[in-house]
Design a protein around this motif. Structure first.
Motif, PDB file in Angstrom:
ATOM      1  N   VAL A   2       5.509  10.683   7.594  1.00  0.00           N
ATOM      2  CA  VAL A   2       5.951  10.523   6.212  1.00  0.00           C
ATOM      3  C   VAL A   2       6.764   9.243   6.050  1.00  0.00           C
ATOM      4  O   VAL A   2       6.489   8.410   5.166  1.00  0.00           O
ATOM      5  CB  VAL A   2       6.782  11.742   5.761  1.00  0.00           C
ATOM      6  CG1 VAL A   2       7.493  11.456   4.439  1.00  0.00           C
ATOM      7  CG2 VAL A   2       5.887  12.964   5.613  1.00  0.00           C
ATOM      8  N   TYR A   3       7.748   9.080   6.891  1.00  0.00           N
ATOM      9  CA  TYR A   3       8.644   7.946   6.703  1.00  0.00           C
ATOM     10  C   TYR A   3       8.044   6.633   7.199  1.00  0.00           C
ATOM     11  O   TYR A   3       8.410   5.558   6.719  1.00  0.00           O
ATOM     12  CB  TYR A   3      10.012   8.241   7.320  1.00  0.00           C
ATOM     13  CG  TYR A   3      10.775   9.209   6.433  1.00  0.00           C
ATOM     14  CD1 TYR A   3      11.290   8.788   5.209  1.00  0.00           C
ATOM     15  CD2 TYR A   3      10.925  10.547   6.771  1.00  0.00           C
ATOM     16  CE1 TYR A   3      11.945   9.657   4.356  1.00  0.00           C
ATOM     17  CE2 TYR A   3      11.582  11.434   5.938  1.00  0.00           C
ATOM     18  CZ  TYR A   3      12.092  10.984   4.719  1.00  0.00           C
ATOM     19  OH  TYR A   3      12.732  11.845   3.867  1.00  0.00           O
ATOM     20  N   LYS A   4       7.091   6.712   8.101  1.00  0.00           N
ATOM     21  CA  LYS A   4       6.362   5.494   8.454  1.00  0.00           C
ATOM     22  C   LYS A   4       5.515   5.043   7.266  1.00  0.00           C
ATOM     23  O   LYS A   4       5.463   3.850   6.939  1.00  0.00           O
ATOM     24  CB  LYS A   4       5.461   5.715   9.666  1.00  0.00           C
ATOM     25  CG  LYS A   4       4.708   4.458  10.070  1.00  0.00           C
ATOM     26  CD  LYS A   4       3.789   4.670  11.258  1.00  0.00           C
ATOM     27  CE  LYS A   4       3.037   3.389  11.607  1.00  0.00           C
ATOM     28  NZ  LYS A   4       2.085   3.584  12.734  1.00  0.00           N
ATOM     29  N   ALA A   5       4.854   5.997   6.605  1.00  0.00           N
ATOM     30  CA  ALA A   5       4.037   5.653   5.432  1.00  0.00           C
ATOM     31  C   ALA A   5       4.905   5.066   4.328  1.00  0.00           C
ATOM     32  O   ALA A   5       4.540   4.067   3.693  1.00  0.00           O
ATOM     33  CB  ALA A   5       3.290   6.880   4.931  1.00  0.00           C
ATOM     34  N   ALA A   6       6.081   5.669   4.095  1.00  0.00           N
ATOM     35  CA  ALA A   6       6.988   5.154   3.064  1.00  0.00           C
ATOM     36  C   ALA A   6       7.479   3.756   3.428  1.00  0.00           C
ATOM     37  O   ALA A   6       7.527   2.853   2.582  1.00  0.00           O
ATOM     38  CB  ALA A   6       8.171   6.109   2.890  1.00  0.00           C
ATOM     39  N   TRP A   7       7.838   3.564   4.681  1.00  0.00           N
ATOM     40  CA  TRP A   7       8.292   2.259   5.170  1.00  0.00           C
ATOM     41  C   TRP A   7       7.203   1.203   4.999  1.00  0.00           C
ATOM     42  O   TRP A   7       7.473   0.073   4.575  1.00  0.00           O
ATOM     43  CB  TRP A   7       8.688   2.418   6.643  1.00  0.00           C
ATOM     44  CG  TRP A   7       9.058   1.163   7.363  1.00  0.00           C
ATOM     45  CD1 TRP A   7      10.273   0.539   7.345  1.00  0.00           C
ATOM     46  CD2 TRP A   7       8.218   0.388   8.236  1.00  0.00           C
ATOM     47  NE1 TRP A   7      10.235  -0.584   8.152  1.00  0.00           N
ATOM     48  CE2 TRP A   7       8.988  -0.696   8.719  1.00  0.00           C
ATOM     49  CE3 TRP A   7       6.891   0.515   8.669  1.00  0.00           C
ATOM     50  CZ2 TRP A   7       8.474  -1.647   9.594  1.00  0.00           C
ATOM     51  CZ3 TRP A   7       6.384  -0.429   9.548  1.00  0.00           C
ATOM     52  CH2 TRP A   7       7.167  -1.493   9.997  1.00  0.00           C
ATOM     53  N   MET A   8       5.970   1.567   5.312  1.00  0.00           N
ATOM     54  CA  MET A   8       4.864   0.626   5.162  1.00  0.00           C
ATOM     55  C   MET A   8       4.619   0.286   3.698  1.00  0.00           C
ATOM     56  O   MET A   8       4.356  -0.872   3.348  1.00  0.00           O
ATOM     57  CB  MET A   8       3.598   1.205   5.803  1.00  0.00           C
ATOM     58  CG  MET A   8       3.644   1.242   7.320  1.00  0.00           C
ATOM     59  SD  MET A   8       2.187   2.040   8.069  1.00  0.00           S
ATOM     60  CE  MET A   8       0.894   0.850   7.645  1.00  0.00           C
ATOM     61  N   LEU A   9       4.705   1.282   2.821  1.00  0.00           N
ATOM     62  CA  LEU A   9       4.517   1.026   1.396  1.00  0.00           C
ATOM     63  C   LEU A   9       5.595   0.082   0.865  1.00  0.00           C
ATOM     64  O   LEU A   9       5.305  -0.805   0.044  1.00  0.00           O
ATOM     65  CB  LEU A   9       4.530   2.337   0.615  1.00  0.00           C
ATOM     66  CG  LEU A   9       3.231   3.134   0.638  1.00  0.00           C
ATOM     67  CD1 LEU A   9       3.455   4.550   0.128  1.00  0.00           C
ATOM     68  CD2 LEU A   9       2.143   2.447  -0.185  1.00  0.00           C
ATOM     69  N   ASP A  10       6.823   0.261   1.318  1.00  0.00           N
ATOM     70  CA  ASP A  10       7.893  -0.639   0.886  1.00  0.00           C
ATOM     71  C   ASP A  10       7.577  -2.080   1.254  1.00  0.00           C
ATOM     72  O   ASP A  10       7.776  -3.001   0.446  1.00  0.00           O
ATOM     73  CB  ASP A  10       9.225  -0.222   1.529  1.00  0.00           C
ATOM     74  CG  ASP A  10       9.814   1.033   0.892  1.00  0.00           C
ATOM     75  OD1 ASP A  10       9.552   1.257  -0.299  1.00  0.00           O
ATOM     76  OD2 ASP A  10      10.530   1.764   1.598  1.00  0.00           O
ATOM     77  N   ARG A  11       7.057  -2.293   2.429  1.00  0.00           N
ATOM     78  CA  ARG A  11       6.743  -3.648   2.866  1.00  0.00           C
ATOM     79  C   ARG A  11       5.443  -4.155   2.256  1.00  0.00           C
ATOM     80  O   ARG A  11       5.284  -5.357   2.033  1.00  0.00           O
ATOM     81  CB  ARG A  11       6.699  -3.693   4.396  1.00  0.00           C
ATOM     82  CG  ARG A  11       8.101  -3.803   4.970  1.00  0.00           C
ATOM     83  CD  ARG A  11       8.326  -3.017   6.243  1.00  0.00           C
ATOM     84  NE  ARG A  11       9.760  -3.039   6.567  1.00  0.00           N
ATOM     85  CZ  ARG A  11      10.651  -2.209   6.018  1.00  0.00           C
ATOM     86  NH1 ARG A  11      10.262  -1.311   5.134  1.00  0.00           N
ATOM     87  NH2 ARG A  11      11.930  -2.284   6.325  1.00  0.00           N
ATOM     88  N   PHE A  12       4.537  -3.249   1.963  1.00  0.00           N
ATOM     89  CA  PHE A  12       3.278  -3.631   1.319  1.00  0.00           C
ATOM     90  C   PHE A  12       3.545  -4.231  -0.060  1.00  0.00           C
ATOM     91  O   PHE A  12       2.964  -5.256  -0.435  1.00  0.00           O
ATOM     92  CB  PHE A  12       2.375  -2.403   1.203  1.00  0.00           C
ATOM     93  CG  PHE A  12       1.080  -2.655   0.494  1.00  0.00           C
ATOM     94  CD1 PHE A  12       0.039  -3.317   1.124  1.00  0.00           C
ATOM     95  CD2 PHE A  12       0.888  -2.208  -0.803  1.00  0.00           C
ATOM     96  CE1 PHE A  12      -1.170  -3.535   0.469  1.00  0.00           C
ATOM     97  CE2 PHE A  12      -0.313  -2.419  -1.461  1.00  0.00           C
ATOM     98  CZ  PHE A  12      -1.343  -3.085  -0.824  1.00  0.00           C
ATOM     99  N   TYR A  13       4.455  -3.607  -0.813  1.00  0.00           N
ATOM    100  CA  TYR A  13       4.704  -4.064  -2.173  1.00  0.00           C
ATOM    101  C   TYR A  13       5.716  -5.212  -2.249  1.00  0.00           C
ATOM    102  O   TYR A  13       5.636  -6.048  -3.152  1.00  0.00           O
ATOM    103  CB  TYR A  13       5.181  -2.897  -3.042  1.00  0.00           C
ATOM    104  CG  TYR A  13       4.043  -1.987  -3.467  1.00  0.00           C
ATOM    105  CD1 TYR A  13       3.100  -2.420  -4.392  1.00  0.00           C
ATOM    106  CD2 TYR A  13       3.895  -0.711  -2.923  1.00  0.00           C
ATOM    107  CE1 TYR A  13       2.046  -1.605  -4.778  1.00  0.00           C
ATOM    108  CE2 TYR A  13       2.843   0.108  -3.302  1.00  0.00           C
ATOM    109  CZ  TYR A  13       1.922  -0.339  -4.231  1.00  0.00           C
ATOM    110  OH  TYR A  13       0.866   0.468  -4.600  1.00  0.00           O
ATOM    111  N   LYS A  14       6.641  -5.276  -1.309  1.00  0.00           N
ATOM    112  CA  LYS A  14       7.686  -6.283  -1.405  1.00  0.00           C
ATOM    113  C   LYS A  14       7.416  -7.511  -0.547  1.00  0.00           C
ATOM    114  O   LYS A  14       7.856  -8.615  -0.883  1.00  0.00           O
ATOM    115  CB  LYS A  14       9.040  -5.664  -1.037  1.00  0.00           C
ATOM    116  CG  LYS A  14       9.498  -4.619  -2.056  1.00  0.00           C
ATOM    117  CD  LYS A  14      10.867  -4.067  -1.719  1.00  0.00           C
ATOM    118  CE  LYS A  14      11.314  -3.050  -2.773  1.00  0.00           C
ATOM    119  NZ  LYS A  14      12.647  -2.490  -2.483  1.00  0.00           N
TER     120      LYS A  14
END
Length: 399
Positions: free
Chosen positions: A304-316
């Motif tokens: 869960v938190y790896k996916a969230a972490w990746m999404l944060d970096r994907f968008y920013k």
């Protein structure tokens, strides 16, 4: 590599947990049995800044990261293991984020401030009678006519229909705008639900998550304002897939929150409950099951938190490919609901006859997470297809 949350994130978790335990947890059974989230809870969650949490502060949101959004989903579900408040929260978080990305400024100014203040509801309407995961088969149509977007069709099993119709708001809606082009002929629009000409809603009873309504939307010649089109014409399939990628980690976070709370209750019980003069936690049949469930829960958290972490970096930072995001998000959604279901079931069994009662509350949690096994935000088999496609190549995808 850092597996810790920042100080800000830890403080955020603490504040959300305190409010949720005080304001939400005492009403869990009431919400499920009386089929409704009290307006006071929506107000409290809104005042905490959690509604539309990833929307920018320009429209009343927090511009929160996916990591913080996942933390909030986990904590809300700990307090209401039936998932009702979590569903209300997470659909607004994910689809509010998508709405801000693709709506025109006029629509954002008109819709988002009321969502973030808890005055109106924002949901997603994609599922139809033909199925939920195969949105390319959408039969609801939209055409341009007389300066408006004319929508016709029906949506089924949509969360929040009563809330949107009573209090105001609407749905990010998947429509077909070029019937001959398959998935390349879909668009997204915002469909108002409160007293909007041509839009009628009806509710149905679900197995669980009774605190938030679920039901049907019938759409007959609904003239949606032109500025409610989201993004480009015929690009809706790609926007919808992006929206599901935003929602799935939050769904998974809610599942681990409910499972974690139930498992904590189970640990307390097996340390205290005695049979033949011995705490049942001393028996290998229970202790080994606990260890296995804890391992699955920790594994799910990592996903869960790896996916969230990746999404944060994907968008920013524009890190990671779309395929890498697809795989990470699908892994979280595949692992968390199944682990949560099994953990809750096992804890129920540990409690014996009491575990089967309404008073125990485990059945609310079991019914709530089941919705994410059978299809909400994508079935388990769809998650497997996504993962398989990213591992083998799109030529191996059966769809």
């Amino acid at each position: 590599m850092d597996f810790s949350f920042s100080e800000e994130e830890e403080l955020f978790r603490k504040s959300v947990r305190e409010v949720c335990e005080k304001k939400i947890a005492p009403h869990g059974r009431e919400m499920d049995e009386e089929a409704g989230i009290p307006s006071e809870i929506i107000k409290d969650v809104g005042e905490l800044g959690l509604l539309g949490i990833m929307v920018s502060d320009k429209y009343g949101g927090q511009a929160a990261t996916f990591t913080k959004a996942a933390i909030a989903a986990e904590e809300i579900a700990r307090a209401d293991t039936s998932m009702s408040v979590a569903v209300y929260y997470l659909v607004e978080a994910a689809w509010g984020f998508l709405f801000e990305r693709y709506a025109v400024e006029k629509a954002k100014e008109e819709i988002l401030p009321d969502v973030t203040k808890g005055r109106t509801f924002l949901g997603i309407a994609s599922t139809e009678a033909s199925g939920g995961s195969d949105i390319a088969s959408t039969s609801t149509t939209m055409v341009r006519k007389g300066g408006r977007l004319l929508v016709n069709g029906a949506k089924t099993y949509i969360s929040g229909v009563r809330e949107a119709a009573q209090y105001g708001g609407g749905f990010v809606t998947v429509v077909k705008t070029d019937p001959a082009s398959g998935h390349k002929g879909l668009s997204l629009c915002y469909l108002p639900a409160k007293e909007f000409p041509g839009v009628t809603v009806s509710t149905s009873r679900q197995m669980g998550r009774e605190g938030i309504s679920n039901g049907f939307i019938k759409i007959t010649d609904a003239g949606v304002p032109e500025h409610y089109l989201l993004g480009e014409w015929n690009e809706g399939f790609y926007y919808a897939m992006e929206g599901f990628n935003c929602a799935r980690p939050l769904v998974a976070a809610a599942c681990i929150g409910a499972a974690e709370k139930v498992l904590e209750t189970g640990i307390t019980h097996i340390k205290q409950r005695k049979v033949f003069g011995t705490p049942i936690g001393k028996f290998e049949g229970i202790q080994f099951q606990l260890a296995e469930n804890y391992a699955r829960l920790e594994s799910a958290k990592m996903h869960v938190y790896k996916a969230a972490w990746m999404l944060d970096r994907f968008y920013k930072e524009e890190k990671f490919s779309r395929g890498e995001i697809n795989k990470a998000v699908a892994l979280a959604k595949l692992v968390a609901p199944t682990a949560a279901f099994d953990i809750i079931k096992d804890v129920m069994v540990w409690h014996g006859a009491y575990g089967y009662t309404k008073e125990a509350g485990f059945e609310r949690a079991l019914r709530g997470v089941t919705s994410y096994l059978v299809g909400a935000e994508g079935t388990m088999n769809i998650m497997k297809i996504i993962i398989g496609k990213e591992l083998l190549g799109k030529e191996f995808s059966p769809i």
